[in-house]
Scaffold this active site. Structure first.
Site, short mmCIF file in Angstrom:
data_model
loop_
_atom_site.label_atom_id
_atom_site.label_comp_id
_atom_site.label_asym_id
_atom_site.label_seq_id
_atom_site.Cartn_x
_atom_site.Cartn_y
_atom_site.Cartn_z
N ASP A 36 -1.01 -0.64 6.33
CA ASP A 36 -1.09 -0.11 7.70
C ASP A 36 -2.47 0.38 8.09
O ASP A 36 -2.67 0.79 9.23
CB ASP A 36 -0.10 1.04 7.88
CG ASP A 36 -0.56 2.31 7.17
OD1 ASP A 36 -1.23 2.21 6.13
OD2 ASP A 36 -0.24 3.41 7.67
N ASP A 72 0.86 -1.17 0.00
CA ASP A 72 0.00 0.00 0.00
C ASP A 72 0.91 1.23 0.00
O ASP A 72 2.00 1.20 0.56
CB ASP A 72 -0.89 -0.02 1.24
CG ASP A 72 -1.78 1.19 1.32
OD1 ASP A 72 -2.55 1.42 0.38
OD2 ASP A 72 -1.69 1.92 2.33
N ASP A 98 -6.80 -1.98 4.79
CA ASP A 98 -5.84 -2.99 4.32
C ASP A 98 -6.08 -4.34 4.98
O ASP A 98 -5.52 -5.34 4.53
CB ASP A 98 -4.40 -2.55 4.62
CG ASP A 98 -4.00 -1.30 3.83
OD1 ASP A 98 -4.43 -1.19 2.67
OD2 ASP A 98 -3.27 -0.47 4.38
#
Length: 771
Positions: free
Chosen positions: A659, A460, A663
């Site tokens: 994080d 990400d 996610d």
């Protein structure tokens, strides 16, 4: 005992709730039980599938209340929970032996103090007493004289010193879980009982004629029984000492926490309080060189803080007002006042200790190999011993019975599968502790095993590649609107959002002293933006796709948005009353360590895929700076998991690093989920590995740890398999027809001890592995 409660009742979260396995009477937790079975309106829980199957077949004989259920509140207050490193479903208050493998149980939670191990103390005492008596028995046995003296000396060794070995052997037979103690008990017990009968009732045993007048005509094996018992006890002592060293990493972490904290009272006075009396909200003073007592936020002062205990990085971090500090880290030359936020079990240090302890008790998939072999190994060894005895008795040289007895006992002793059972758990325990000291927190052994096989890393962008602390870059307004008005409306609407970009916009509005208004009918469009009413006007704020969905024309702003995106800025459109009125761009700097980490991972052959909700232009700008292989832009949270599934269908082993809350599903879908320690609790709980520093270089460390651990496990399994494969035929006497070589049961016992200790010693090498 107070912690044993019937089904359907409740207990406080702080006190563990036990159920008694009705078959073996072990205490088990319902959450970790190997199985359960309902009977007559009650649910019963079991430590192993064997116990459950026996209960299912005929429950009634097992429904008599065992003596272990007798409660003694005074002696059972807050008991220490003990568990088996090889079978973590076995849990009970106080020390004991595992009913499945016979291994000594260990405390579930390691403490900072070096407490005496009662099992080690007992085994050490039994070993020394056994050794003192075994030496004269060994010398007397060489001459086969004074059998009564041998009996008197060997009996305390076998019966008293070796009593725990027989207890565990009998428990293994009773629970239908044959293990190393089954073989030891059968081997030494057979040698001792036969020798006892031969000494007291020699006429019951036929013996060959002796050439020497006065010689004792029936062979006895007291020296073998006594020496084997002593050597097995020595092995237990060495094993317990080595196993106690596997908790060194957790002890080191626990010792980081100071014993007291300096609390500032409202009247301005200061005094030291025990750490367990510190409450959230207390103001604490941390002086130069002291350890930070709990997690919190700095209110006054500045200093450099050594956070190597959570990050593995030796370079101190500069801290000032508003910055967070972590309990157990070391303050530098400056002093500061902090506000306590997380205390006791809620501190990061205590959470790390709890997670490491849990991970050390988890089982790696490779353990299934050892489990499958062990399930058939002990019965096969007993059959091999019977065959060995029969062959030597039928066709062996004289004295046939003596040769048959000694070789059968040697097979039983040398084949003990202890080394095989220890091969995987010991490596996992040490490796998880080593990872914790380097800022790589492993949640379960499966993640540790798979990590070395990962060939694709999905990351990400926000908070993973970047710092996750976005700040306002620019504001663009169309004619008729000012930049301040655009920012004020965007900030008023974003005040109801928890997204990091929202915080940057609201903060920038506050710095410019803009008066924000209350937003009504606030609605979040997942992955696209937000809508609502501010001061009676309809406001939409988000990505280009949001405005397209609302059929709002953005042509006049697209070129400017493209230019800002090429610079790596995240661009958001704002529309008021159905018309595009401006742009707000936010920049989130790339972490200093990201480029180095990506480069090292690419050199290891990993394919890097970046996922982001940003537009294609912004995403390509970030990817170009980091030389990332593949970019997926404008990704909605619900599609992250689909992208990972697609990669897995291509045959790839995927790790996902993220994080945020959005996610979490992708982290759970990946073969290995990797959470940034700076991220949300939901992301961390969904991941198999957490990087405490939030630094992608931790992935490099995690892969190095995985490779070293799996190499170590394979070495251990090789040692165990080769040892048993070669040892059993030699003990059976296959070399005798060719070289006249026979393996003494005492040498077999020493070799068995050496194999277990060598496996543990090899596992302990992981404490110093470079990652």
């Amino acid at each position: 005992m107070d912690n044993l409660v019937p089904p359907g009742s409740f207990a406080s979260p702080s006190s563990p709730v036990f159920q008694i396995d009705p078959v073996c009477h072990m205490n088990v937790m319902p959450e970790t039980a190997a199985g359960s079975h309902p009977y007559k309106g009650r649910m019963y829980y079991f430590c192993s599938r064997r116990c459950m199957e026996r209960f299912r077949a005929n429950p009634e004989p097992f429904l008599v209340s065992p003596k272990s259920e007798i409660r003694n509140p005074k002696s059972e207050i807050s008991p220490t929970i003990y568990t088996c490193p090889m079978h973590p479903q076995i849990r009970q208050p106080g020390p004991g032996a595992c009913p499945i493998c016979g291994m000594a149980l260990e405390p579930e939670m390691v403490t900072a103090e070096d407490e005496e191990n009662p099992e080690l103390a007992d085994m050490t005492r039994r070993f020394w007493i056994g050794a003192v008596s075994s030496v004269p028995v060994l010398f007397l046995g060489m001459s086969e004289r004074l059998p009564l003296i041998q009996l008197l000396l060997a009996t305390p060794v076998v019966v008293w010193a070796g009593w725990p070995l027989f207890q565990r052997g009998w428990a293994s037979i009773r629970n239908r879980s044959p293990n190393m103690f089954t073989l030891i008990a059968i081997g030494t017990g057979t040698a001792y009982v036969y020798s006892l009968v031969a000494t007291l009732f020699p006429h019951l045993i036929p013996s060959p004629p002796q050439e020497t007048p006065g010689a004792f005509h029936v062979p006895i094996y007291f020296e073998a029984a006594a020496v084997i018992t002593t050597l097995v006890l020595l092995g237990q002592v060495l094993e317990l000492r080595a196993r106690s060293r596997t908790g060194a990493a957790i002890k080191a972490l626990l010792r980081l926490a100071p014993k007291t904290a300096r609390v500032l009272s409202r009247d301005g006075s200061e005094r030291d309080k025990p750490l367990d009396q510190v409450q959230p909200g207390d103001k604490l003073r941390v002086r130069p060189g002291e350890k930070v007592p709990v997690d919190g936020v700095i209110l006054e002062g500045q200093s450099s803080v050594d956070e190597s205990m959570i990050s593995g990085e030796p370079i101190p971090t500069q801290k000032g007002p508003g910055d967070r500090v972590i309990g157990g880290t070391i303050n530098g030359s400056g002093g500061f006042v902090m506000r306590a936020e997380r205390v006791g079990r809620d501190t990061l240090l205590q959470q790390i200790v709890a997670m490491v302890s849990q991970a050390q008790r988890s089982r790696a998939p490779i353990q299934r190999v050892a489990d499958a072999v062990a399930a058939y190994f002990v019965p096969a060894v007993i059959i091999a011993a019977v065959i060995t005895f029969s062959v030597w008795l039928a066709v062996g040289p004289e004295p046939r019975f003596s040769h048959a007895m000694l070789n059968a006992v040697a097979v039983l002793i040398i084949a003990c599968p202890c080394a095989l059972g220890l091969a995987t758990p010991m490596s996992v325990i040490v490796a998880v502790g080593r990872g914790a000291t380097a800022g790589v927190l492993v949640k379960n052994a499966e993640a540790l095993e798979i990590m070395e096989k990962v060939d694709t890393l999905v990351v990400d962008k926000t908070g993973t590649l970047t710092e996750g602390k976005p700040r306002l870059a620019s504001v663009v307004a169309v004619p008729g609107f000012s930049e301040a008005e655009v920012l004020r409306l965007a900030g008023s609407l974003e005040r109801g959002s928890e997204h990091p970009l929202a915080a940057a916009i609201v903060s920038a509005a506050g710095e410019r002293k803009l008066q924000l208004s209350e937003a009504r009918d606030f609605r979040s469009v997942t992955g696209k933006g937000i809508t609502g009413y501010v001061e009676g006007r309809s406001v939409a704020f988000g990505s280009l796709s949001l405005l397209e969905e609302l059929k709002i024309d953005t042509l006049g702003l697209r070129q400017k948005a493209e230019d800002l995106g090429k610079d790596g800025q995240t661009v958001m459109f704002i529309a008021v009353d159905g018309k595009a009125t401006g742009l707000v761009s936010v920049t989130d700097p790339i972490k200093e360590s990201t480029a180095e980490a990506i480069s090292r991972l690419r050199r290891e052959g990993l394919r890097i895929v970046m996922l982001t909700g940003d537009g294609q232009t912004t995403a390509q700008a970030v990817a170009g700076k980091l030389a990332i292989d593949e970019v997926k832009a404008e990704v909605l949270p619900q599609t992250k998991g689909e992208i990972i599934r697609h990669l897995q269908k291509q045959g790839r082993t995927v790790a996902m690093a993220g994080d945020g809350i959005n996610d979490a599903p992708a982290l759970a879908q990946a073969n290995v989920g990797i959470a940034m320690g700076s991220g949300t609790d939901v992301a961390i709980q969904s991941a198999g590995i957490t990087l405490l520093k939030g630094d992608l270089r931790g992935i490099v460390r995690a892969r190095a740890l995985s490779r070293a651990t799996m190499k170590n496990i394979r070495q251990n399994l090789f040692l165990a398999f080769i040892y048993n494969t070669a040892g059993i035929p030699i003990a059976a006497g296959v070399l005798y027809p060719f070289f006249g070589i026979l393996l003494s049961p005492m040498i077999a016992s020493a070799a068995m001890t050496f194999s277990s200790v060598s496996v543990i010693a090899n596992a302990l090498r992981l404490r110093k592995v470079e990652i």
